[in-house]
Design an enzyme around this catalytic site. Structure first.
Site, PDB file in Angstrom:
ATOM      1  N   ASN A  30      16.489   4.945   7.763  1.00 34.19           N
ATOM      2  CA  ASN A  30      17.603   5.817   8.148  1.00 34.19           C
ATOM      3  C   ASN A  30      17.907   6.907   7.115  1.00 34.19           C
ATOM      4  OD1 ASN A  30      19.400   6.469  10.112  1.00 34.19           O
ATOM      5  ND2 ASN A  30      21.025   5.142   9.329  1.00 34.19           N
ATOM      6  N   THR A  31      18.030   8.124   7.585  1.00 32.54           N
ATOM      7  CA  THR A  31      18.405   9.213   6.688  1.00 32.54           C
ATOM      8  C   THR A  31      19.890   9.089   6.399  1.00 32.54           C
ATOM      9  OG1 THR A  31      16.869  10.543   7.953  1.00 32.54           O
ATOM     10  CG2 THR A  31      18.241  11.706   6.357  1.00 32.54           C
ATOM     11  N   ASN A  35       0.827  -1.202   0.000  1.00 34.37           N
ATOM     12  CA  ASN A  35       0.000   0.000   0.000  1.00 34.37           C
ATOM     13  C   ASN A  35       0.859   1.248   0.000  1.00 34.37           C
ATOM     14  OD1 ASN A  35      -0.539   1.895   2.572  1.00 34.37           O
ATOM     15  ND2 ASN A  35       0.176  -0.101   3.313  1.00 34.37           N
ATOM     16  N   PHE A  66      -1.545   8.107   3.881  1.00 34.22           N
ATOM     17  CA  PHE A  66      -2.215   8.652   5.065  1.00 34.22           C
ATOM     18  C   PHE A  66      -3.391   9.548   4.740  1.00 34.22           C
ATOM     19  CE2 PHE A  66       2.199   7.692   5.951  1.00 34.22           C
ATOM     20  CZ  PHE A  66       1.976   6.610   6.763  1.00 34.22           C
ATOM     21  N   SER A 120      10.763   6.105   9.990  1.00 33.00           N
ATOM     22  CA  SER A 120      11.594   6.536   8.878  1.00 33.00           C
ATOM     23  C   SER A 120      12.784   5.608   8.675  1.00 33.00           C
ATOM     24  CB  SER A 120      12.075   7.956   9.120  1.00 33.00           C
ATOM     25  OG  SER A 120      13.455   7.989   9.347  1.00 33.00           O
ATOM     26  N   LYS A 134       6.055   3.356  17.188  1.00 31.06           N
ATOM     27  CA  LYS A 134       5.969   2.323  16.154  1.00 31.06           C
ATOM     28  C   LYS A 134       7.143   2.465  15.208  1.00 31.06           C
ATOM     29  CE  LYS A 134       2.822   0.258  12.787  1.00 31.06           C
ATOM     30  NZ  LYS A 134       1.407   0.099  12.423  1.00 31.06           N
ATOM     31  N   ASN A 145       5.981  -1.661  11.424  1.00 27.27           N
ATOM     32  CA  ASN A 145       5.281  -1.132  10.261  1.00 27.27           C
ATOM     33  C   ASN A 145       5.592  -2.013   9.035  1.00 27.27           C
ATOM     34  OD1 ASN A 145       3.965   0.666   8.576  1.00 27.27           O
ATOM     35  ND2 ASN A 145       5.560   2.241   8.641  1.00 27.27           N
TER      36      ASN A 145
HETATM   37  C1  LIG Z   1      -3.535  -0.897   3.626  1.00 33.60           C
HETATM   38  C2  LIG Z   1      -2.703  -0.637   4.851  1.00 33.60           C
HETATM   39  C3  LIG Z   1      -2.742   0.619   5.463  1.00 33.60           C
HETATM   40  C4  LIG Z   1      -1.972   0.865   6.603  1.00 33.60           C
HETATM   41  N1  LIG Z   1      -2.035   2.097   7.191  1.00 33.60           N
HETATM   42  C5  LIG Z   1      -1.310   2.347   8.323  1.00 33.60           C
HETATM   43  C6  LIG Z   1      -1.383   3.600   9.004  1.00 33.60           C
HETATM   44  O1  LIG Z   1      -2.136   4.501   8.598  1.00 33.60           O
HETATM   45  N2  LIG Z   1      -0.614   3.785  10.099  1.00 33.60           N
HETATM   46  C7  LIG Z   1       0.203   2.808  10.594  1.00 33.60           C
HETATM   47  O2  LIG Z   1       0.861   3.010  11.617  1.00 33.60           O
HETATM   48  N3  LIG Z   1       0.279   1.593  10.002  1.00 33.60           N
HETATM   49  C8  LIG Z   1      -0.456   1.346   8.887  1.00 33.60           C
HETATM   50  N4  LIG Z   1      -0.368   0.102   8.285  1.00 33.60           N
HETATM   51  C9  LIG Z   1       0.564  -0.905   8.825  1.00 33.60           C
HETATM   52  C10 LIG Z   1      -0.117  -1.928   9.727  1.00 33.60           C
HETATM   53  O3  LIG Z   1      -0.620  -1.319  10.900  1.00 33.60           O
HETATM   54  C11 LIG Z   1       0.867  -3.041  10.130  1.00 33.60           C
HETATM   55  O4  LIG Z   1       1.935  -2.460  10.855  1.00 33.60           O
HETATM   56  C12 LIG Z   1       1.448  -3.773   8.930  1.00 33.60           C
HETATM   57  O5  LIG Z   1       0.486  -3.919   7.904  1.00 33.60           O
HETATM   58  C13 LIG Z   1       1.993  -5.166   9.284  1.00 33.60           C
HETATM   59  O6  LIG Z   1       0.966  -6.024   9.757  1.00 33.60           O
HETATM   60  P1  LIG Z   1       0.244  -7.142   8.822  1.00 33.60           P
HETATM   61  O7  LIG Z   1       1.308  -7.885   8.115  1.00 33.60           O
HETATM   62  O8  LIG Z   1      -0.566  -7.965   9.766  1.00 33.60           O
HETATM   63  O9  LIG Z   1      -0.629  -6.360   7.883  1.00 33.60           O
HETATM   64  C14 LIG Z   1      -1.139  -0.165   7.148  1.00 33.60           C
HETATM   65  C15 LIG Z   1      -1.122  -1.415   6.522  1.00 33.60           C
HETATM   66  C16 LIG Z   1      -1.881  -1.670   5.392  1.00 33.60           C
HETATM   67  C17 LIG Z   1      -1.828  -3.037   4.756  1.00 33.60           C
HETATM   68  C1  LIG Z   2       5.307   2.970   7.482  1.00 36.81           C
HETATM   69  O1  LIG Z   2       6.096   2.559   6.411  1.00 36.81           O
HETATM   70  C2  LIG Z   2       5.821   3.184   5.174  1.00 36.81           C
HETATM   71  C3  LIG Z   2       6.723   2.566   4.117  1.00 36.81           C
HETATM   72  O2  LIG Z   2       6.823   1.195   4.288  1.00 36.81           O
HETATM   73  C4  LIG Z   2       6.017   4.691   5.319  1.00 36.81           C
HETATM   74  O3  LIG Z   2       5.636   5.341   4.131  1.00 36.81           O
HETATM   75  C5  LIG Z   2       5.162   5.214   6.482  1.00 36.81           C
HETATM   76  O4  LIG Z   2       5.413   6.582   6.683  1.00 36.81           O
HETATM   77  C6  LIG Z   2       5.474   4.464   7.754  1.00 36.81           C
HETATM   78  N1  LIG Z   2       4.705   4.937   8.896  1.00 36.81           N
HETATM   79  C7  LIG Z   2       3.451   4.662   9.178  1.00 36.81           C
HETATM   80  C8  LIG Z   2       2.855   5.280  10.371  1.00 36.81           C
HETATM   81  O5  LIG Z   2       2.781   3.933   8.505  1.00 36.81           O
HETATM   82  C1  LIG Z   3       6.145   8.383   9.755  1.00 36.63           C
HETATM   83  O1  LIG Z   3       7.459   8.859   9.936  1.00 36.63           O
HETATM   84  C2  LIG Z   3       8.203   9.048   8.749  1.00 36.63           C
HETATM   85  C3  LIG Z   3       9.571   9.530   9.137  1.00 36.63           C
HETATM   86  O2  LIG Z   3       9.529  10.624  10.000  1.00 36.63           O
HETATM   87  C4  LIG Z   3       7.495  10.014   7.839  1.00 36.63           C
HETATM   88  O3  LIG Z   3       8.181  10.060   6.594  1.00 36.63           O
HETATM   89  C5  LIG Z   3       6.047   9.574   7.615  1.00 36.63           C
HETATM   90  O4  LIG Z   3       5.351  10.533   6.861  1.00 36.63           O
HETATM   91  C6  LIG Z   3       5.368   9.384   8.943  1.00 36.63           C
HETATM   92  N1  LIG Z   3       3.997   8.970   8.755  1.00 36.63           N
HETATM   93  C7  LIG Z   3       2.978   9.565   9.380  1.00 36.63           C
HETATM   94  C8  LIG Z   3       1.630   9.050   9.122  1.00 36.63           C
HETATM   95  O5  LIG Z   3       3.140  10.492  10.144  1.00 36.63           O
END
Ligand SMILES: Cc1cc2nc3c(=O)[nH]c(=O)nc-3n(C[C@H](O)[C@H](O)[C@H](O)COP(=O)(O)O)c2cc1C
Ligand SMILES: *[C@@H]1O[C@H](CO)[C@@H](O)[C@H](O)[C@H]1NC(C)=O
Ligand SMILES: *[C@@H]1O[C@H](CO)[C@@H](O)[C@H](O)[C@H]1NC(C)=O
Ligand SMILES: CC(=O)N[C@H]1CO[C@H](CO)[C@@H](O)[C@@H]1O
Length: 409
Positions: free
Chosen positions: A207-208, A137, A141, A205, A247, A276
């Site tokens: 690593n930068t 995906n 956000f 994130s 997270k 994540n």
């Molecule tokens: C479609 C989709 C949307 C997601 N959106 C978010 C999100 O908004 N914020 C977040 O912290 N993790 C998000 N995740 C990550 C999940 O919370 C989880 O960390 C990740 O999918 C691994 O778990 P799984 O293998 O059981 O799906 C998303 C995952 C999927 C598949």
């Molecule tokens: C999770 O990981 C994705 C890339 O795998 C990244 O774009 C995203 O900002 C990360 N954080 C959250 C809250 O999903």
């Molecule tokens: C999660 O953190 C990464 C690194 O700071 C950032 O790129 C990403 O946009 C963040 N995701 C959310 C939903 O804040």
């Protein structure tokens, strides 16, 4: 119809009737699993939307069967009837909180919620790799923002009684163009913390490049302490504030993991969520149709890498920080492996999206069976079991031998 096959059909129907009479809710679960198969023919985002819609309309089955007693566990002073919860991103906007709990999860994490509503990335942005048990995906956000979601969580908390059966986590995000992430997280804390049983901020994130390790640690500490200060500045009327969890991504260097563990221990962060989605593409995934799409990969291919990071984080935090294990859980054996590696709680998302709600009960019953098989009396007893040599308990099969080598050395 030939008499023989007719008899067989009648037999089958009678058998099913007896089966479902014993356990009527099972019928709903099976039906919804069948519905899930049809929904799978639609594109990923449409089926996600339909799932949320069905939940909002109350069309999803309730699982009112009690959880096995052995799954009961207490974390942050809260009782969970099972360690299994719904991961962030499914109910981004808090539209189906009660329904997620009714499906059989003991907690649900809504979000990520950003200060302002935002549309996310252009579609298509969700890709199911059904054969790999995976999803990619790049939603970016999309969400309704803290004000709209704030109203929903307020309503939810007002409706639920004094002895809640399930808990609500709120995952806070930052708007796309925000550079000062802490400022956005603080807005989320101010507006949503009063309604949360726990809060999550993302430090996912990768690593930068070029950032010196110490700087990384300093920046992270400053981010986390600003968020903690904001939370603690609110009026909690003598009650403890909701725990703050961070997270993390699975794609971390050894240095990143040490920094995160050090900051979590120093600042008293109450939990970690590991992990994540991954930006890595294992070759077998990259080769599939859709496998090269950009975005975060979740599901089966994430199980091993996310469990390895979980194991590292448990060791680095010396088991002192509760960890929520997430990534690729589709069976009870996998939930059990996360627990043994150090998870106090477990979440799932992708297996629910691909298999439907029947997966929830399956994971719970199988997890209970694993604990009993290995002689554990509770989930808590098994948390981090892989890290303790010389117990009576058999090391799990998923336990790699190099790990035991280092533990025992
Ligand atoms: C479609 C989709 C949307 C997601 N959106 C978010 C999100 O908004 N914020 C977040 O912290 N993790 C998000 N995740 C990550 C999940 O919370 C989880 O960390 C990740 O999918 C691994 O778990 P799984 O293998 O059981 O799906 C998303 C995952 C999927 C598949
Ligand atoms: C999770 O990981 C994705 C890339 O795998 C990244 O774009 C995203 O900002 C990360 N954080 C959250 C809250 O999903
Ligand atoms: C999660 O953190 C990464 C690194 O700071 C950032 O790129 C990403 O946009 C963040 N995701 C959310 C939903 O804040
Ligand atoms: C705090 C805040 O509002 N941050 C940003 C959220 O996103 C919008 C649109 O992308 C920005 O304009 C805000 O600065």
């Amino acid at each position: 119809m030939k008499p023989k096959s007719y008899a067989r059909s009648v037999g089958a129907v009678a058998g099913l009737a007896v089966h479902y009479r014993k356990d009527p809710t099972q019928l709903l679960f099976d039906a919804s699993t069948q519905a899930g198969r049809v929904v799978r023919l639609l594109d990923g985002e449409t089926s996600h939307e339909l799932g949320i819609l069905a939940m909002k309309l109350g069309l999803m089955p309730k699982d009112s069967r009690p959880d096995p007693e052995i799954l009961k566990t207490t974390v942050w002073g809260k009782m969970f009837s099972t360690p299994v919860g719904l991961a962030a991103g499914f109910d981004k906007n808090g539209e189906a909180i009660q329904c997620a709990l009714d499906l059989g999860f003991s907690f649900t994490e809504i979000g990520s919620v950003t200060p302002l509503p935002q549309p996310g990335n252009p579609k298509p942005r969700v890709f199911r790799l059904v054969d790999a048990g995976a999803v990619i995906n790049r939603y970016g956000f999309n969400n309704d923002g803290v004000d709209a979601v704030g109203q929903r969580v307020k309503d939810f908390q007002a409706r639920r009684g004094p002895n809640p059966k399930g808990w609500l986590g709120i995952n806070l995000g930052k708007n796309k163009t925000t550079e000062d992430a802490a400022a956005d997280y603080c807005i989320g804390v101010a507006k949503l913390a009063p309604f949360a049983d726990y809060l999550v901020i993302n430090v996912s994130s990768p690593n930068t490049p070029g950032l010196r390790a110490l700087q990384g640690r300093k920046q992270l500490a400053s981010l986390v302490s600003r968020v903690l200060q904001q939370r603690d500045a609110l009026d909690w009327a003598g009650q403890p504030p909701p725990p703050l969890l961070i997270k993390i991504a699975p794609d971390l260097t050894a240095q990143d993991k040490e920094d995160i563990a050090a900051v979590a221990l120093d600042l008293g962060v109450e939990g970690l969520i590991v992990s994540n989605t991954t930006i890595e593409r294992p070759p077998e995934v990259a080769a599939l149709p859709g496998g090269a799409e950009a975005g975060g990969l979740s599901g089966a291919p994430l199980f091993e890498p996310s469990t390895a990071v979980l194991r590292d984080m448990y060791r680095l935090t010396r088991g002192q920080v509760p960890i929520v294990g997430v990534g690729g859980v589709a069976t009870g054996e996998q939930a059990y492996a996360k627990v043994r590696a150090g998870a106090s709680l477990v979440q799932l998302y992708t297996s629910l999206a691909l298999e439907g709600p029947a997966v929830i009960r399956k994971v719970k019953l199988e997890l209970a069976a694993c604990l009993e098989r290995d002689g554990f009396a509770s989930v808590a007893e098994a948390v981090g079991a892989d890290h303790r040599g010389g117990t009576d308990h058999e090391p799990s099969k998923s336990n790699s031998s190099w790990f035991w080598y280092f533990q025992r050395a």
